[in-house]
Design a protein around this motif. Structure first.
Motif, PDB file in Angstrom:
ATOM      1  N   UNK A 134       0.834  -1.206   0.000  1.00 19.47           N
ATOM      2  CA  UNK A 134       0.000   0.000   0.000  1.00 19.47           C
ATOM      3  C   UNK A 134       0.870   1.258   0.000  1.00 19.47           C
ATOM      4  N   UNK A 135       2.056   1.194   0.628  1.00 20.50           N
ATOM      5  CA  UNK A 135       2.917   2.375   0.653  1.00 20.50           C
ATOM      6  C   UNK A 135       3.727   2.548  -0.639  1.00 20.50           C
ATOM      7  N   UNK A 136       4.055   1.454  -1.320  1.00 21.05           N
ATOM      8  CA  UNK A 136       5.035   1.554  -2.407  1.00 21.05           C
ATOM      9  C   UNK A 136       4.456   1.463  -3.813  1.00 21.05           C
ATOM     10  N   UNK A 137       3.268   0.887  -3.945  1.00 20.08           N
ATOM     11  CA  UNK A 137       2.693   0.774  -5.291  1.00 20.08           C
ATOM     12  C   UNK A 137       2.476   2.168  -5.882  1.00 20.08           C
ATOM     13  N   UNK A 138       2.975   2.370  -7.104  1.00 18.19           N
ATOM     14  CA  UNK A 138       2.758   3.655  -7.774  1.00 18.19           C
ATOM     15  C   UNK A 138       3.841   4.690  -7.500  1.00 18.19           C
ATOM     16  N   UNK A 139       4.851   4.337  -6.685  1.00 20.23           N
ATOM     17  CA  UNK A 139       5.941   5.293  -6.434  1.00 20.23           C
ATOM     18  C   UNK A 139       6.940   5.247  -7.590  1.00 20.23           C
ATOM     19  N   UNK A 140       7.594   6.382  -7.846  1.00 15.98           N
ATOM     20  CA  UNK A 140       8.586   6.433  -8.923  1.00 15.98           C
ATOM     21  C   UNK A 140       9.951   6.013  -8.408  1.00 15.98           C
ATOM     22  N   UNK A 141      10.543   5.004  -9.039  1.00 19.70           N
ATOM     23  CA  UNK A 141      11.877   4.529  -8.652  1.00 19.70           C
ATOM     24  C   UNK A 141      12.742   4.493  -9.908  1.00 19.70           C
ATOM     25  N   UNK A 142      13.882   5.163  -9.867  1.00 21.95           N
ATOM     26  CA  UNK A 142      14.766   5.256 -11.045  1.00 21.95           C
ATOM     27  C   UNK A 142      13.991   5.700 -12.281  1.00 21.95           C
ATOM     28  N   UNK A 143      13.094   6.668 -12.107  1.00 21.33           N
ATOM     29  CA  UNK A 143      12.402   7.252 -13.262  1.00 21.33           C
ATOM     30  C   UNK A 143      11.201   6.470 -13.772  1.00 21.33           C
ATOM     31  N   UNK A 144      10.902   5.309 -13.183  1.00 23.21           N
ATOM     32  CA  UNK A 144       9.725   4.560 -13.664  1.00 23.21           C
ATOM     33  C   UNK A 144       8.745   4.322 -12.519  1.00 23.21           C
ATOM     34  N   UNK A 145       7.446   4.324 -12.849  1.00 24.60           N
ATOM     35  CA  UNK A 145       6.429   4.106 -11.807  1.00 24.60           C
ATOM     36  C   UNK A 145       6.366   2.613 -11.481  1.00 24.60           C
ATOM     37  N   UNK A 146       6.720   2.274 -10.245  1.00 26.43           N
ATOM     38  CA  UNK A 146       6.774   0.864  -9.843  1.00 26.43           C
ATOM     39  C   UNK A 146       5.366   0.343  -9.530  1.00 26.43           C
ATOM     40  N   UNK A 147       5.099  -0.858  -9.993  1.00 23.20           N
ATOM     41  CA  UNK A 147       3.825  -1.520  -9.664  1.00 23.20           C
ATOM     42  C   UNK A 147       4.114  -2.598  -8.632  1.00 23.20           C
ATOM     43  N   UNK A 148       3.328  -2.646  -7.549  1.00 23.71           N
ATOM     44  CA  UNK A 148       3.533  -3.683  -6.530  1.00 23.71           C
ATOM     45  C   UNK A 148       2.211  -4.386  -6.278  1.00 23.71           C
ATOM     46  N   UNK A 149       2.202  -5.698  -6.457  1.00 23.99           N
ATOM     47  CA  UNK A 149       0.984  -6.480  -6.195  1.00 23.99           C
ATOM     48  C   UNK A 149       1.360  -7.698  -5.357  1.00 23.99           C
ATOM     49  N   UNK A 150       0.346  -8.345  -4.773  1.00 26.07           N
ATOM     50  CA  UNK A 150       0.628  -9.582  -4.029  1.00 26.07           C
ATOM     51  C   UNK A 150       0.907 -10.679  -5.047  1.00 26.07           C
TER      52      UNK A 150
END
Length: 479
Positions: free
Chosen positions: A341-357
């Motif tokens: 919930x905290x990290x999905x959609x955050x930008x890391x190294x210029x790309x929007x990271x997707x995090x799912x179970x």
């Protein structure tokens, strides 16, 4: 039959005073705590027997005087449980003898309640307790020992057991999480205060301290995870980032997370735990996951494995045939949900990271010698862990990524200029800096959340010499 029950009723009403009271017409599903709350203002409650199928209960008070005061008071004021009028009269029994095995739960609740009472009310003398009508439908709630975050939804769940919760505003004041919560009726506020003041929301932490507010009506401007008006679902969410400023008591938090998606379905019901007097026997991590406010509390059924994808291939190499994805295993499902919930959609190294179970239950480690590309690593022994110690104070400080970072374990003699230089060399621009008094901790503000994520990755556990490793985490404060 009616005659029989009428004469029986007559006979019951004429019972002489006794410290055991017979309570009838209780609503279904009522808990021991709610029945005990009826007696608490008048003195110590020493025993309780619930007759669940009959919607009745027997309540034993410490003294006959307390029972008389209670019956007299409720002759003038209709006693209510969950907005339903109930009937109270003296019982024929002079004391309650209960089968301790059957009554264990009730005893646990009684112990919890009396410990609270002994600890927080200087007198159980009914003459001293003010039985004036409750002053306000609004309660002010402070949470002590907040080792796990508590959300608006968790409060709504707990307090709605006592009546209709109309509005809630949460804020931080004097570095403490506080809330104002408005019931539809002051009587409900009084029952909630009597039952919950001094109780723990989770085992051995998050203690509720409850008082009546001087306000009698709350003005809520936005419906989001900081404030909610349940009577007005049409309110806007407020815009943009959370304003983590201290809010005045009256003011509603101005902007708050717009990403709020009507609180996950909590499958875990919060009810007084049998042991330890916690309102909910949730695990620590479950509490933290609930705190994310936007995740379902599904508890242990969820795998602790996350799939992170859309990563920058130049910078991150993990899954052999899918270079932009990684599997990350956390210690349990609740921590995984919180991280997601905290990290999905955050930008890391210029790309929007997707995090799912992930559908995987664990991350399998390759047999020795087979992982020639070093794509897998076991971190269970890593010195980077912040949460190794159960109940660690660090659980209080799990916040979503923000532009402001919290530094700790700063080496003696290191000044502001050294730290500003270190962080700007890591590819960011430092906007503001502030040392804490002991100079072992500091706040440093970068220009964007993405920059802060980048510098945290580079500098958490940075060796400052002399075996001093810098600790970096996201802060909820701004400078």
């Amino acid at each position: 039959k009616t005659n029989g029950s009428d004469s029986k009723k007559q006979r019951l009403e004429e019972s002489p005073p006794s410290r055991v009271l017979h309570i009838r017409k209780l609503p279904n599903e009522v808990s021991e705590t709610e029945v005990i709350a009826l007696g608490l203002p008048f003195g110590k409650v020493t025993n309780i027997l619930m007759l669940k199928g009959k919607n009745q209960a027997f309540l034993e008070l410490g003294t006959e005087e307390a029972a008389i005061t209670m019956v007299n008071y409720y002759t003038a004021v209709t006693p209510q449980v969950r907005n339903t009028p109930v009937f109270i009269q003296y019982s024929n029994h002079k004391e309650l003898k209960t089968d301790s095995a059957l009554n264990q739960r009730a005893q646990a609740v009684l112990q919890a309640v009396s410990a609270v009472q002994d600890g927080s009310s200087p007198s159980s003398d009914p003459g001293v307790l003010d039985l004036a009508p409750p002053p306000s439908p609004v309660l002010r709630i402070i949470i002590d020992n907040m080792f796990y975050p508590v959300t608006l939804d968790v409060l709504q769940q707990i307090f709605s057991k006592f009546g209709t919760v109309m509005k809630i505003i949460t804020f931080t004041k004097n570095n403490q999480f506080q809330a104002l919560l408005q019931f539809s009726d002051p009587v409900n506020a009084q029952q909630a205060k009597l039952s919950l003041d001094g109780q723990n929301i989770y085992n051995s932490c998050c203690t509720l301290r409850i008082d009546f507010s001087k306000l009698v009506n709350l003005n809520v401007k936005y419906n989001n995870d900081k404030s909610r008006d349940y009577t007005r679902p049409d309110l806007p969410t407020g815009d943009g980032e959370t304003a983590n400023k201290d809010h005045s008591l009256l003011g509603t938090p101005s902007g708050a997370l717009a990403s709020y998606s009507s609180g996950g379905g909590y499958s875990s019901s919060l009810s007084l735990a049998q042991g330890g007097g916690a309102i909910s026997p949730l695990s620590a991590a479950a509490a933290a996951a609930a705190a994310a406010g936007r995740v379902a509390l599904s508890g242990s059924g969820v795998s602790g494995v996350l799939l992170a994808s859309n990563l920058n291939e130049e910078r991150v190499k993990i899954l052999y045939n899918k270079k932009d994805s990684a599997l990350i295993q956390l210690s349990d499902g609740n921590q995984a949900q919180l991280a997601m919930s905290h990290l999905n959609g955050q930008k890391v190294f210029g790309k929007v990271m997707r995090v799912t179970l992930s559908k995987h239950q664990t991350v399998a480690l390759p047999r020795e010698g087979l992982d020639d590309q070093l794509l897998t690593k076991d971190f269970s022994g890593s010195p980077l862990h912040r949460f190794k110690k159960p109940g660690s104070k660090n659980f209080q400080n799990i916040f979503p990524p923000s532009a402001t970072l919290h530094l700790s374990n700063v080496r003696d003699g290191l000044g502001e200029d050294d730290l500003r230089l270190l962080f700007s060399n890591s590819g960011g621009t430092v906007k503001a800096f502030k040392f804490f008094q002991d100079r072992k901790m500091a706040l440093i503000q970068m220009t964007s959340v993405e920059e802060a994520i980048q510098t945290l990755m580079d500098l958490h556990n940075y060796d400052m010499g002399g075996n001093h490793h810098l600790k970096v985490s996201f802060s909820k404060s701004t400078i």
